[in-house]
Design an enzyme around this catalytic site. Structure first.
Site, short mmCIF file in Angstrom:
data_model
loop_
_atom_site.label_atom_id
_atom_site.label_comp_id
_atom_site.label_asym_id
_atom_site.label_seq_id
_atom_site.Cartn_x
_atom_site.Cartn_y
_atom_site.Cartn_z
CE LYS A 230 24.67 -20.19 27.03
NZ LYS A 230 24.30 -19.21 27.63
CG ASP B 234 20.56 -19.34 27.80
OD1 ASP B 234 20.30 -20.79 28.27
OD2 ASP B 234 21.23 -19.37 27.52
#
Ligand SMILES: NC(=O)c1ccc[n+]([C@@H]2O[C@H](COP(=O)([O-])OP(=O)(O)OC[C@H]3O[C@@H](n4cnc5c(N)ncnc54)[C@H](OP(=O)(O)O)[C@@H]3O)[C@@H](O)[C@H]2O)c1
Length: 281
Positions: free
Chosen positions: A72, A109
């Site tokens: 990420k 997220d």
């Protein structure tokens, strides 16, 4: 059997390892639900191969991918464009391949966290009182940005390693402050939201050691750990009457923007989806 045509839309998830990912099961549910000519595949991509694998996306005709551990943060420097939110979070979890083959990285997220919190506890108001965020890792960064964007007026970040809490607070704005791990019980006074974003409480890990006595009874307690679904923290909060939010919904909601972009249909988070994903390996 799911018969794909030559025009099938393709997406997937890159991770290393990838075997634990629930994303193929999650996206597979929506693909079947909507009868979409498409597939979402798990790709085991080693860290040293991430740049090459990303550049191969347009060459192979993939519409994009999700990224999971450990990719990420590294992806930020490897894509052509990064959304402002992903830049602030410092991590990318969703890649879209543009018409010209360019790669756009975003982060969903925080969106997933807030959507699930609002869906589970519609009466929660960001400005109702301080929020306490336990943890300062990757998930905490996304949650902190999302909470501040939602309008939280005070964010108390409690982390075992103080330098990490200080660094996160410094990367945010004046509403965020680092709190010492030893002061975590006192930090709950007057709070209207408590979030566990550490790995404590997960199966195989110790429980989060946090006495809830000072937490107001109306405060929402949200644990993003979802194995088990009812963590010791949630059980303790529920026992004293606090409204609670479990961790699986964040995972389900964060997947929606990517699915919508890649497959052209905005999917819903439903009890059937939740049961399907929870029943998976
Ligand atoms: N529901 C969802 O969709 C979702 C999404 C992402 C992550 N998660 C879950 O969130 C958790 C954290 O993920 P992450 O990516 O943020 O991990 P991470 O970057 O490795 O951060 C881990 C955090 O846990 C803390 N921690 C670990 N062991 C501890 C201990 N023994 N005592 C006190 N603090 C401890 C760390 O504190 P230090 O800084 O002191 O090490 C750090 O704040 C994982 O359980 C993950 O499965 C759930």
């Amino acid at each position: 059997m799911n018969a794909l045509s030559g025009q099938a839309r393709l997406a997937g998830v890159f991770g290393w390892p990838i075997g634990h990912s629930r994303s193929p099961r999650l996206h597979g549910f929506w693909l079947a639900e909507h009868g979409i000519d498409g597939a979402y595949l798990p790709f085991a991509v080693k860290p040293e191969n991430l740049a090459g694998a990303l550049r191969a996306l347009p060459l192979l005709g993939l519409r994009g991918v999700n990224l999971t551990l450990p990719h990420k943060e590294a992806a930020l420097a490897l894509v052509d464009r990064v959304t402002p939110e992903a830049r602030r979070i410092g991590a990318v979890n969703t890649i879209l391949v543009g018409e010209g083959g360019e790669l756009e990285g975003s982060n969903t997220d925080g969106y997933g966290f807030i959507e699930h919190l609002r869906a589970s506890q519609p009466r929660w108001r960001p400005a109702a009182g301080p929020a306490v965020l336990v943890g300062a890792g990757g998930a905490a960064r996304a949650i902190a940005v999302a909470l501040l964007d939602a309008g939280v007026t005070e964010l108390r970040i409690v982390n075992r390693s103080r330098p990490r809490a200080l660094a996160l607070a410094a990367a945010l704005d004046a509403r965020a402050q680092a709190v010492n791990w030893s002061d975590r019980v006192g930090a709950l006074a007057g709070a209207m939201l408590l979030v566990n974003s550490t790995s404590l409480g997960m199966t195989g890990q110790p429980a989060l050691d946090l006495d809830l006595t000072r937490l107001p009874a109306a405060a929402v307690v949200d644990d993003i750990v979802y194995v088990p679904l009812e963590t010791p923290l949630l059980a303790a909060a529920r026992a004293r009457g606090n409204p609670v939010v479990d961790g699986i919904g964040m995972l389900l909601h964060q997947a929606r923007p990517g699915f919508t972009a890649w497959f052209g249909i905005a999917p819903a988070v439903t009890p059937a989806l939740r049961d399907w994903v929870l029943a998976g390996p």
